[in-house]
Design a protein around this motif. Structure first.
Motif, PDB file in Angstrom:
ATOM      1  N   GLU A 136     -15.572  36.066 -33.058  1.00  0.00           N
ATOM      2  CA  GLU A 136     -15.084  34.616 -31.725  1.00  0.00           C
ATOM      3  C   GLU A 136     -14.682  33.856 -32.444  1.00  0.00           C
ATOM      4  O   GLU A 136     -14.381  33.191 -33.779  1.00  0.00           O
ATOM      5  CB  GLU A 136     -16.280  34.358 -32.145  1.00  0.00           C
ATOM      6  N   GLY A 137     -13.403  33.363 -32.177  1.00  0.00           N
ATOM      7  CA  GLY A 137     -12.857  31.974 -32.155  1.00  0.00           C
ATOM      8  C   GLY A 137     -10.943  32.300 -31.965  1.00  0.00           C
ATOM      9  O   GLY A 137     -10.463  32.092 -32.920  1.00  0.00           O
ATOM     10  N   VAL A 138     -10.949  33.703 -32.439  1.00  0.00           N
ATOM     11  CA  VAL A 138      -9.509  33.685 -33.470  1.00  0.00           C
ATOM     12  C   VAL A 138      -8.212  33.966 -31.660  1.00  0.00           C
ATOM     13  O   VAL A 138      -9.421  34.387 -31.063  1.00  0.00           O
ATOM     14  CB  VAL A 138      -9.379  35.422 -34.007  1.00  0.00           C
ATOM     15  N   THR A 139      -8.057  32.797 -31.620  1.00  0.00           N
ATOM     16  CA  THR A 139      -7.615  32.928 -30.394  1.00  0.00           C
ATOM     17  C   THR A 139      -6.212  33.436 -30.303  1.00  0.00           C
ATOM     18  O   THR A 139      -5.973  33.879 -29.598  1.00  0.00           O
ATOM     19  CB  THR A 139      -7.348  31.043 -29.785  1.00  0.00           C
ATOM     20  N   SER A 140      -5.347  33.501 -31.469  1.00  0.00           N
ATOM     21  CA  SER A 140      -3.726  34.422 -31.116  1.00  0.00           C
ATOM     22  C   SER A 140      -3.963  35.093 -32.902  1.00  0.00           C
ATOM     23  O   SER A 140      -4.279  34.728 -34.217  1.00  0.00           O
ATOM     24  CB  SER A 140      -3.229  33.276 -31.217  1.00  0.00           C
ATOM     25  N   ILE A 141      -2.720  36.336 -33.014  1.00  0.00           N
ATOM     26  CA  ILE A 141      -2.658  37.524 -34.225  1.00  0.00           C
ATOM     27  C   ILE A 141      -1.032  37.622 -33.809  1.00  0.00           C
ATOM     28  O   ILE A 141      -0.886  37.712 -32.714  1.00  0.00           O
ATOM     29  CB  ILE A 141      -3.496  38.606 -34.300  1.00  0.00           C
ATOM     30  N   SER A 142      -0.941  37.737 -35.085  1.00  0.00           N
ATOM     31  CA  SER A 142       0.462  38.288 -35.395  1.00  0.00           C
ATOM     32  C   SER A 142       0.367  39.182 -36.374  1.00  0.00           C
ATOM     33  O   SER A 142       0.083  39.003 -36.895  1.00  0.00           O
ATOM     34  CB  SER A 142       1.362  36.763 -35.631  1.00  0.00           C
ATOM     35  N   LEU A 200      -6.167  47.818 -30.768  1.00  0.00           N
ATOM     36  CA  LEU A 200      -5.768  47.826 -32.479  1.00  0.00           C
ATOM     37  C   LEU A 200      -6.580  46.854 -33.392  1.00  0.00           C
ATOM     38  O   LEU A 200      -7.497  46.898 -33.903  1.00  0.00           O
ATOM     39  CB  LEU A 200      -4.191  47.813 -32.551  1.00  0.00           C
ATOM     40  N   LEU A 201      -6.449  45.343 -32.736  1.00  0.00           N
ATOM     41  CA  LEU A 201      -6.361  44.005 -33.134  1.00  0.00           C
ATOM     42  C   LEU A 201      -8.415  44.128 -32.173  1.00  0.00           C
ATOM     43  O   LEU A 201      -8.715  42.478 -32.657  1.00  0.00           O
ATOM     44  CB  LEU A 201      -5.190  42.939 -32.971  1.00  0.00           C
ATOM     45  N   GLY A 202      -8.781  44.348 -32.134  1.00  0.00           N
ATOM     46  CA  GLY A 202     -10.094  44.079 -31.925  1.00  0.00           C
ATOM     47  C   GLY A 202     -10.228  43.573 -30.465  1.00  0.00           C
ATOM     48  O   GLY A 202     -11.375  42.670 -29.645  1.00  0.00           O
ATOM     49  N   GLY A 203      -9.018  43.377 -29.245  1.00  0.00           N
ATOM     50  CA  GLY A 203      -9.203  42.433 -28.370  1.00  0.00           C
ATOM     51  C   GLY A 203      -9.472  43.444 -27.243  1.00  0.00           C
ATOM     52  O   GLY A 203      -9.631  45.305 -27.418  1.00  0.00           O
ATOM     53  N   THR A 204      -9.757  43.034 -25.979  1.00  0.00           N
ATOM     54  CA  THR A 204      -9.439  44.046 -24.979  1.00  0.00           C
ATOM     55  C   THR A 204      -8.295  43.330 -23.823  1.00  0.00           C
ATOM     56  O   THR A 204      -7.406  43.650 -24.544  1.00  0.00           O
ATOM     57  CB  THR A 204     -11.152  43.914 -24.213  1.00  0.00           C
ATOM     58  N   ALA A 205      -8.850  43.463 -22.600  1.00  0.00           N
ATOM     59  CA  ALA A 205      -7.700  42.830 -21.616  1.00  0.00           C
ATOM     60  C   ALA A 205      -7.164  40.958 -22.430  1.00  0.00           C
ATOM     61  O   ALA A 205      -7.477  40.372 -21.607  1.00  0.00           O
ATOM     62  CB  ALA A 205      -8.013  42.437 -20.527  1.00  0.00           C
ATOM     63  N   GLY A 206      -5.786  41.751 -23.244  1.00  0.00           N
ATOM     64  CA  GLY A 206      -5.657  40.075 -23.794  1.00  0.00           C
ATOM     65  C   GLY A 206      -4.435  39.748 -23.108  1.00  0.00           C
ATOM     66  O   GLY A 206      -3.191  41.015 -22.540  1.00  0.00           O
ATOM     67  N   SER A 259       7.523  42.841 -33.728  1.00  0.00           N
ATOM     68  CA  SER A 259       6.240  42.539 -34.044  1.00  0.00           C
ATOM     69  C   SER A 259       5.674  41.751 -32.815  1.00  0.00           C
ATOM     70  O   SER A 259       6.517  41.858 -31.644  1.00  0.00           O
ATOM     71  CB  SER A 259       7.123  41.352 -34.992  1.00  0.00           C
ATOM     72  N   THR A 260       4.416  42.435 -33.023  1.00  0.00           N
ATOM     73  CA  THR A 260       3.862  41.273 -31.357  1.00  0.00           C
ATOM     74  C   THR A 260       3.339  40.530 -32.097  1.00  0.00           C
ATOM     75  O   THR A 260       2.888  40.066 -32.808  1.00  0.00           O
ATOM     76  CB  THR A 260       2.935  42.588 -31.706  1.00  0.00           C
ATOM     77  N   ILE A 261       3.181  39.134 -31.059  1.00  0.00           N
ATOM     78  CA  ILE A 261       2.071  38.190 -31.022  1.00  0.00           C
ATOM     79  C   ILE A 261       0.990  38.076 -30.310  1.00  0.00           C
ATOM     80  O   ILE A 261       1.646  38.567 -29.317  1.00  0.00           O
ATOM     81  CB  ILE A 261       2.814  36.683 -31.311  1.00  0.00           C
ATOM     82  N   GLN A 262      -0.285  38.331 -29.906  1.00  0.00           N
ATOM     83  CA  GLN A 262      -0.918  38.177 -29.347  1.00  0.00           C
ATOM     84  C   GLN A 262      -1.572  37.473 -28.705  1.00  0.00           C
ATOM     85  O   GLN A 262      -2.482  36.924 -29.746  1.00  0.00           O
ATOM     86  CB  GLN A 262      -1.450  40.191 -29.895  1.00  0.00           C
ATOM     87  N   TYR A 263      -2.520  37.090 -27.850  1.00  0.00           N
ATOM     88  CA  TYR A 263      -3.668  36.018 -27.726  1.00  0.00           C
ATOM     89  C   TYR A 263      -4.025  36.589 -26.789  1.00  0.00           C
ATOM     90  O   TYR A 263      -4.333  37.817 -26.572  1.00  0.00           O
ATOM     91  CB  TYR A 263      -2.922  34.963 -26.550  1.00  0.00           C
ATOM     92  N   ARG A 264      -5.768  36.281 -27.332  1.00  0.00           N
ATOM     93  CA  ARG A 264      -7.079  36.219 -26.772  1.00  0.00           C
ATOM     94  C   ARG A 264      -7.311  36.221 -25.104  1.00  0.00           C
ATOM     95  O   ARG A 264      -7.571  37.487 -24.126  1.00  0.00           O
ATOM     96  CB  ARG A 264      -8.603  35.959 -27.453  1.00  0.00           C
ATOM     97  N   ASP A 265      -6.602  35.261 -24.885  1.00  0.00           N
ATOM     98  CA  ASP A 265      -6.668  34.328 -23.372  1.00  0.00           C
ATOM     99  C   ASP A 265      -4.699  34.584 -22.788  1.00  0.00           C
ATOM    100  O   ASP A 265      -4.029  33.528 -23.478  1.00  0.00           O
ATOM    101  CB  ASP A 265      -6.768  32.934 -23.837  1.00  0.00           C
ATOM    102  N   PRO A 266      -5.064  35.668 -21.601  1.00  0.00           N
ATOM    103  CA  PRO A 266      -3.867  35.021 -21.039  1.00  0.00           C
ATOM    104  C   PRO A 266      -2.971  33.858 -20.845  1.00  0.00           C
ATOM    105  O   PRO A 266      -1.889  34.337 -20.735  1.00  0.00           O
ATOM    106  CB  PRO A 266      -3.883  36.051 -19.855  1.00  0.00           C
ATOM    107  N   ALA A 267      -4.108  32.855 -20.239  1.00  0.00           N
ATOM    108  CA  ALA A 267      -3.610  31.595 -20.226  1.00  0.00           C
ATOM    109  C   ALA A 267      -2.462  31.095 -21.485  1.00  0.00           C
ATOM    110  O   ALA A 267      -1.182  30.467 -21.058  1.00  0.00           O
ATOM    111  CB  ALA A 267      -4.231  31.091 -19.690  1.00  0.00           C
TER     112      ALA A 267
END
Ligand code: PLP
Length: 428
Positions: free
Chosen positions: A236-242, A91-97, A256-264
């Motif tokens: 590009e450059g957005v690394t996390s979204i709450s 929903l937040l425009g990411g893929t596998a995060g 709530s969710t805290i989502q990251y672009r990079d699983p690391a």
């Protein structure tokens, strides 16, 4: 039915019948804010949808006593949680995060600041700094306070969005994270995420978008044809979204969710403790025992609504927003502080007008409305159920401006202060 003994005196010596306790609670609640009538804002996101209510009550009831602390014991909860995180990421425009479910926006922001701090410390920055707008939610100040992180708060441009030059000027050698809100709570405007994220990327910094408020509305706002500037993982450059499911996701409190672009980056959240006679204790969020109903209800509501349902509710929110904005514009002497990007805004006296906004607020309170007061005016946050209240709002507001006088009553603070004097505070 009022008991002569209250809990404030300590536990009663004998058990009280269940029906007596229920009756006492009903009596206690008569003066609480009624959020069903479309006259309350911000603390309750009223979907005004009977099917949704039935679903949430039923699922919450059936998961009431389960515990999400050890998902290996409750595999349904584990599966629901994994699926919710995937759904949020898409929903937040990411893929596998990756990410996690938390108890609310404050915890999601806490985790984003925590992972940024750990990331910075790996780079040798012992006391990192984050840069936010002055409109950023106080949860950032709270997280910084708990985590020994510094926060620089910068000023706004003329449209209520953070001034990007001011953000850049605030970046120093200790800075690890730039924050943008989508949108900010006080004014409902979305910060220039693309510019802030690009600046972060250029300087090898992290960029968090606080979409606690907009995360579950802006995607549908865009789909129903309202203008939305890019703000999510597509930038590009957005690394996390709450993003709070318990706001415009229409699920009751606690999710709530805290989502990251990079699983690391998400892995930095993991707390792992083996040296305990109780065995291995591992956890990804700040809580230990975690309630199951918010997770199960979130899974149920998302499954039920789908894009169609969220778009239907977004249309109702949009109708309510247009109606409330028109009602304000129709009254001489009132104006919206900044044109909002969503369904949240502040209004107050127009420049040069004599309108006494405190008198307006007092009159609206007396007519049964519960507008939140901000330093610059009154705050409005619209839910689907407000579409039925537009005409009444227009009439009562015009009357309040024409006839309102100050009542002298103390305003309700936006605060949670349990303990010594519970009667004096509202929960926020
Ligand atoms: C509500 C909100 C938060 C905090 O969320 P809680 O669920 O109240 O902890 C953070 N940021 C924004 C923009 C919000 O509206």
């Amino acid at each position: 039915m009022t008991a002569e003994h209250t809990l404030a005196d300590g536990l009663a010596a004998s058990s009280q019948p269940v029906d007596d306790v229920l009756a006492e609670i009903a009596e206690m609640r008569v003066d609480d804010l009624d959020w069903r009538g479309g006259r309350a804002f911000s603390l309750v996101y009223n979907s005004d949808d009977a099917d949704l209510a039935r679903l949430e009550h039923s699922v919450a009831d059936s998961f009431l006593h389960e515990n999400a602390l050890n998902p290996l014991r409750y595999r349904t909860l584990l599966r629901m949680e994994i699926e919710l995180i995937e759904a949020a990421q898409r929903l937040l425009g990411g893929t596998a995060g990756s990410g996690s479910l938390s108890s609310g926006g404050t915890e999601s922001i806490f985790l984003a600041v925590y992972t940024a701090r750990e990331w910075a410390r790996e780079r040798g920055i012992e006391r990192p700094r984050i840069v936010t707008a002055e409109t950023a939610h106080p949860a950032f100040a709270k997280a910084c306070h708990y985590l020994d992180v510094d926060q620089t708060r910068v000023s706004l441009g003329g449209d209520g969005r953070v001034d990007v030059d001011a953000v850049l000027a605030a970046v120093d050698a200790a800075t690890c994270l730039l924050v943008a809100s989508a949108p900010c709570y006080p004014y409902g405007v979305v910060d220039p995420v693309a510019d802030i994220a690009a600046a972060a990327q250029e300087r090898d910094l992290l960029c968090h978008v606080d979409a606690c408020l907009g995360g579950w509305l802006l995607p549908f706002w865009e789909r129903i044809g309202r203008p939305v500037e890019p703000w999510d993982f597509r930038v590009e450059g957005v690394t996390s979204i709450s993003a709070d499911i318990h706001k415009y996701g229409y699920v009751f409190k606690g999710v709530s969710t805290i989502q990251y672009r990079d699983p690391a980056m998400a892995k930095r959240q993991l707390f792992w403790f083996e040296d305990w006679p109780g065995g291995l204790y591992a956890s990804q969020t700040t809580a230990g025992t975690r309630p199951a109903p918010p997770i199960a209800a979130a899974w149920a509501v998302l499954s039920h609504l789908g894009y169609e349902g969220y778009e239907r509710l977004a249309r109702r929110v949009a109708t309510a927003t247009d109606g409330f904005l028109a009602a304000i514009a129709a009254v001489d002497g009132l104006a919206v502080t900044y044109p909002p990007d969503m369904s949240v805004f502040e209004f107050g006296p127009e420049e040069g007008s004599e309108v006494d906004i405190v008198a307006v607020a007092d009159h609206m309170d007396a007519t049964g409305w519960a507008l939140d007061r901000q330093p610059g005016g009154l705050h409005v946050m619209l839910s689907p159920g407000h579409d039925r209240a537009v005409n009444q709002f227009a009439a009562d507001l015009a009357d309040a401006v024409a006839n309102g006088t100050r009542s002298g009553a103390a305003a309700v603070p936006y605060a949670s202060v349990p303990g010594s004097n519970p009667g004096s505070a509202a929960s926020g």
